[in-house]
Write an enzyme that holds these catalytic residues in place. Structure first.
Site, mmCIF file in Angstrom:
data_model
loop_
_atom_site.group_PDB
_atom_site.id
_atom_site.type_symbol
_atom_site.label_atom_id
_atom_site.label_comp_id
_atom_site.label_asym_id
_atom_site.label_seq_id
_atom_site.Cartn_x
_atom_site.Cartn_y
_atom_site.Cartn_z
ATOM 1 N N GLU A 1 2.550 -7.485 6.676
ATOM 2 C CA GLU A 1 3.879 -7.311 7.254
ATOM 3 C C GLU A 1 4.298 -5.868 7.031
ATOM 4 O OE1 GLU A 1 3.502 -9.856 4.917
ATOM 5 O OE2 GLU A 1 3.449 -11.558 6.314
ATOM 6 N N ILE B 1 0.884 -1.176 0.000
ATOM 7 C CA ILE B 1 0.000 0.000 0.000
ATOM 8 C C ILE B 1 0.916 1.218 0.000
ATOM 9 C CG2 ILE B 1 -0.226 -0.154 2.528
ATOM 10 C CD1 ILE B 1 -2.978 1.215 2.257
ATOM 11 N N ALA B 2 0.604 2.190 -0.829
ATOM 12 C CA ALA B 2 1.443 3.398 -0.863
ATOM 13 C C ALA B 2 0.646 4.561 -1.428
ATOM 14 C CB ALA B 2 2.693 3.170 -1.712
ATOM 15 N N TYR C 1 -1.807 1.897 10.540
ATOM 16 C CA TYR C 1 -2.449 0.616 10.851
ATOM 17 C C TYR C 1 -3.018 0.620 12.279
ATOM 18 C CZ TYR C 1 0.369 -0.677 6.781
ATOM 19 O OH TYR C 1 0.953 -0.710 5.541
ATOM 20 N N ASN D 1 9.317 1.202 9.977
ATOM 21 C CA ASN D 1 8.341 2.028 9.250
ATOM 22 C C ASN D 1 7.241 2.520 10.206
ATOM 23 O OD1 ASN D 1 6.595 3.247 7.477
ATOM 24 N ND2 ASN D 1 6.615 1.577 5.977
#
Ligand code: COA
Length: 166
Positions: free
Chosen positions: A125, A91-92, A137, A130
């Protein structure tokens, strides 16, 4: 007049409008550009294309820029459903469009799709270093459920495994 943080958050989609939709083949070059700008381990064009066209269990989402200027794709999510699990592989958000809610909306849309397909939880993961992704999250209710030693390469690093029951 100055805006409170929550008022500003509510206004962000109007200031920089976008929509979350199914990814299409024509989005792939934009997706790969964002991947390259985001320091993610490389999947590359062919792997995303294979997921999109050949994996009927894939979950491939694009955030589309609705403003008249700038890139057409400003974020993406790539995952798949396997039995009870929605696994988020990548995801970005485009670096120029961060912190306006794109990442969260991508994940919420992915979770909705997972729920409709009957999955019970989301698993992913994330690099131990990060912190920004982990903040996203955690905000969404994910919990830490494990650690995979040396999961990542270039540079080698542990992964935290995070889970959200849905
Ligand atoms: C992680 C990433 C996808 C977040 O995307 P984003 O579109 O900027 O995130 P959002 O605007 O939806 O942020 C949602 C929430 O996450 C948290 N968050 C996101 N970026 C943050 C930052 N830089 N600092 C602190 N909190 C942050 C906040 O709680 C934010 O909510 P708020 O803005 O209402 O406070 C983005 O930073 C990114 O693409 N990083 C590089 C790629 C990456 O690391 N992907 C994850 C691989 S596991």
């Amino acid at each position: 007049m100055s805006l409170s943080d929550s008022q500003y958050r509510d206004l962000r989609p109007m200031i920089r409008p976008y929509i979350i939709e199914q990814m299409w083949e024509r989005d792939l070059s934009g997706v790969v550009e964002i991947e390259e700008m985001s320091g993610l381990n490389r999947w590359g064009y062919d792997a995303y294309r294979r997921e999109l066209l050949s994996n009927e269990n894939s979950v491939m989402l694009a955030a589309r820029n609705l403003a008249g200027d700038g890139p057409q794709v400003i974020g993406f999510l790539a995952g798949w459903t396997v039995e009870d699990e929605l696994h988020v592989n990548n995801i970005a958000t485009h670096p120029d469009y961060r912190r306006i809610g794109v990442g969260q909306r991508l994940m919420e849309t992915g979770v909705d799709i997972g729920r409709r397909r009957g999955t019970a939880y989301v698993l992913l993961e994330v690099r131990a270093s990060n912190e920004v992704a982990q903040l996203l999250y955690r905000k969404m209710g994910f919990n830490y459920v494990g650690r995979r030693r040396d999961y990542y390469r270039l540079p080698a690093e542990d992964a935290f495994v995070m889970k959200l029951d849905i």
